[in-house]
Design a protein around this motif. Sequence first.
Motif, PDB file in Angstrom:
ATOM      1  N   ALA A   8       0.929  -0.835   0.171  1.00  0.00           N
ATOM      2  CA  ALA A   8       0.048  -0.575   0.239  1.00  0.00           C
ATOM      3  C   ALA A   8       0.278   1.264   0.151  1.00  0.00           C
ATOM      4  N   SER A   9       0.895   2.209  -0.468  1.00  0.00           N
ATOM      5  CA  SER A   9       1.163   3.171  -0.870  1.00  0.00           C
ATOM      6  C   SER A   9       0.199   4.681   0.176  1.00  0.00           C
ATOM      7  N   TYR A  10       0.676   5.295   0.759  1.00  0.00           N
ATOM      8  CA  TYR A  10       0.169   6.649   1.422  1.00  0.00           C
ATOM      9  C   TYR A  10       0.082   7.271   0.044  1.00  0.00           C
ATOM     10  N   LEU A  11      -1.172   7.663  -0.168  1.00  0.00           N
ATOM     11  CA  LEU A  11      -1.896   9.514  -0.805  1.00  0.00           C
ATOM     12  C   LEU A  11      -2.219  10.129   0.135  1.00  0.00           C
ATOM     13  N   ILE A  79      -5.497   6.663   1.882  1.00  0.00           N
ATOM     14  CA  ILE A  79      -5.620   7.835   1.590  1.00  0.00           C
ATOM     15  C   ILE A  79      -5.842   8.758   2.678  1.00  0.00           C
ATOM     16  N   GLY A  80      -5.423  10.242   3.388  1.00  0.00           N
ATOM     17  CA  GLY A  80      -4.724  10.026   4.677  1.00  0.00           C
ATOM     18  C   GLY A  80      -4.283  11.231   4.924  1.00  0.00           C
ATOM     19  N   GLU A  81      -5.172  11.911   5.479  1.00  0.00           N
ATOM     20  CA  GLU A  81      -5.127  13.761   5.575  1.00  0.00           C
ATOM     21  C   GLU A  81      -3.516  13.757   5.492  1.00  0.00           C
ATOM     22  N   GLU A  90       6.167   9.814   9.426  1.00  0.00           N
ATOM     23  CA  GLU A  90       5.588   9.087   8.717  1.00  0.00           C
ATOM     24  C   GLU A  90       5.266   9.283   7.565  1.00  0.00           C
ATOM     25  N   PRO A  91       4.588   8.058   6.928  1.00  0.00           N
ATOM     26  CA  PRO A  91       3.582   8.724   5.283  1.00  0.00           C
ATOM     27  C   PRO A  91       3.802   9.959   5.444  1.00  0.00           C
ATOM     28  N   GLY A  92       4.055  11.002   4.107  1.00  0.00           N
ATOM     29  CA  GLY A  92       4.049  12.206   3.664  1.00  0.00           C
ATOM     30  C   GLY A  92       4.013  13.237   4.543  1.00  0.00           C
ATOM     31  N   MET A  93       5.768  13.031   5.271  1.00  0.00           N
ATOM     32  CA  MET A  93       6.418  14.151   5.765  1.00  0.00           C
ATOM     33  C   MET A  93       7.499  13.801   5.224  1.00  0.00           C
ATOM     34  N   VAL A  94       7.909  15.426   5.769  1.00  0.00           N
ATOM     35  CA  VAL A  94       9.481  15.811   4.350  1.00  0.00           C
ATOM     36  C   VAL A  94      10.870  16.107   5.911  1.00  0.00           C
TER      37      VAL A  94
END
Length: 162
Positions: A8-11, A79-81, A90-94
């Motif tokens: 799965a991939s975080y989008l 799908i996440g905020e 966590e996924p979505g972080m720089v």
Amino acid sequence: MSETVVKASYLTQEAYDRLKSELEELSGPGRADIVAKIEAAREEGDLKENGGYHAAREEQGKNEARIRQLTQLLENAIIGETPPDDGIVEPGMVVTAEIFGDEETFLLGSREIADGTLQVYSEQSPIGSAVNGHKAGDTVSYEAPNGKQIEVKILDAKPYSG
């Protein structure tokens, strides 16, 4: 027989919507345009020396590959905020980290989220799984393909904003 493991991939919702629109365009009007180009080139005659036909067939192959890639990505997307700005990776972080004494900044997640200016590591990659769940100030390590342990000091983690 080997089983295919789908990861799965975080989008973000925005990235998911953008990719879904791209998939709809490629599998609808995009596919129809390529079929029309192939038919037009076919009518020109000898296919062995027909550059337009071969170009259209190559375009069709690339289009179908992208359709498969997008379909799999969207079917398995989480799908996440935007993650909270709490400094935890966590996924979505720089992430800004020190690796071999050099400061590197990268996005943890799917390259489909990024705008192309950042290096991207999936959360399943060696570096991604090493830093995931840790916070600024932590030092973690992972095994490189050559078997060496690579130390990573997390300096900062902020939510990605495209």
